[in-house]
Design a protein around this motif. Sequence first.
Motif, short mmCIF file in Angstrom:
data_model
loop_
_atom_site.label_atom_id
_atom_site.label_comp_id
_atom_site.label_asym_id
_atom_site.label_seq_id
_atom_site.Cartn_x
_atom_site.Cartn_y
_atom_site.Cartn_z
N ALA A 34 -3.41 -10.03 4.64
CA ALA A 34 -3.51 -8.72 4.04
C ALA A 34 -4.33 -8.86 2.83
O ALA A 34 -5.17 -8.18 2.55
CB ALA A 34 -2.23 -8.14 3.30
N SER A 37 -7.75 -9.24 3.85
CA SER A 37 -8.45 -7.92 4.60
C SER A 37 -9.12 -7.03 3.49
O SER A 37 -10.04 -6.45 3.77
CB SER A 37 -7.42 -7.27 5.28
N LEU A 38 -8.56 -7.21 2.25
CA LEU A 38 -9.07 -6.46 1.03
C LEU A 38 -10.30 -7.16 0.31
O LEU A 38 -10.91 -6.51 -0.45
CB LEU A 38 -8.04 -5.96 0.11
N THR A 89 -5.45 0.32 -1.02
CA THR A 89 -4.18 -0.25 -0.84
C THR A 89 -4.14 -0.49 0.65
O THR A 89 -4.59 0.04 1.46
CB THR A 89 -3.01 0.63 -1.23
N THR A 90 -3.03 -1.54 0.95
CA THR A 90 -2.61 -1.99 2.19
C THR A 90 -1.16 -2.56 2.02
O THR A 90 -0.82 -2.59 0.87
CB THR A 90 -3.21 -2.80 2.88
N THR A 94 0.42 -5.23 7.11
CA THR A 94 -0.71 -4.83 8.26
C THR A 94 -1.62 -5.86 7.75
O THR A 94 -2.45 -5.90 6.70
CB THR A 94 -1.06 -3.50 7.45
N LEU A 97 -7.50 -5.02 8.63
CA LEU A 97 -8.21 -3.72 8.20
C LEU A 97 -9.45 -3.57 9.04
O LEU A 97 -10.42 -4.38 8.55
CB LEU A 97 -8.16 -3.20 6.67
N TYR A 112 -6.59 8.40 3.15
CA TYR A 112 -5.64 7.25 3.59
C TYR A 112 -5.83 7.29 5.21
O TYR A 112 -6.39 8.30 5.85
CB TYR A 112 -4.21 7.70 3.28
N THR A 118 0.12 3.68 3.96
CA THR A 118 0.10 2.73 2.94
C THR A 118 -1.59 2.24 2.97
O THR A 118 -1.74 1.56 1.96
CB THR A 118 1.08 1.78 3.05
N VAL A 119 -2.28 2.51 3.73
CA VAL A 119 -3.81 1.93 3.71
C VAL A 119 -4.33 3.19 3.03
O VAL A 119 -4.51 4.19 3.67
CB VAL A 119 -4.07 1.69 5.01
N ASN A 162 0.89 -3.46 12.72
CA ASN A 162 2.08 -3.45 11.65
C ASN A 162 3.29 -4.20 12.17
O ASN A 162 3.53 -3.95 13.35
CB ASN A 162 2.13 -1.81 11.61
#
Length: 175
Positions: A34, A37-38, A89-90, A94, A97, A112, A118-119, A162
């Motif tokens: 996660a 991914s960000l 956010t994530t 998850t 992305l 979103y 949540t993403v 997920n």
Amino acid sequence: MKMLGAILAGGHATRFGSDKALARLRDATLLDHALNSLRPHCAALIVVGRDDAPVATIHDLPVPGLGPLGGIAGALAFAADHGFDAVLTTACDTPDLPDALVTALMAEHVAYAAEAPTVGRWPASLARPLLAHLLNDGPRSIRHWAATAGAMAVLPGVTLANVNTPADLADLAGA
């Protein structure tokens, strides 16, 4: 635009049966996936709702136990207090992305993922309104609050990986 990346990781993982954030998917934990991914999209990263992580950690607001919306509130307050314009956010469950989703989120002021709320991309200016919503015992649904904040649901029909159960993790590992 100075973007903060926030991983929501404060859940109890009751369906999973153990600490989901530390569950391993291939070569790394779900939390690491996660974060990765960000990372390309954000100036800094935090983890919300847990005390240990490879990056800075913060608590849900106004108190723990309010679900993902409390995590988003904590991230927005941190962003507002530290000079970030917005938060991407994530959730720790998850692990990936898609670029198309991040592009769609960034194209909107507040948005979103339609299939995984949540993403999202949330302007730091929403910190006070969200905290007031939670302090006034407003509904804890991200979708409900997002609608009141004028958020756009993006890419309906795009399903994200997920992990809620060990079987979900096994299926994802086999993919």
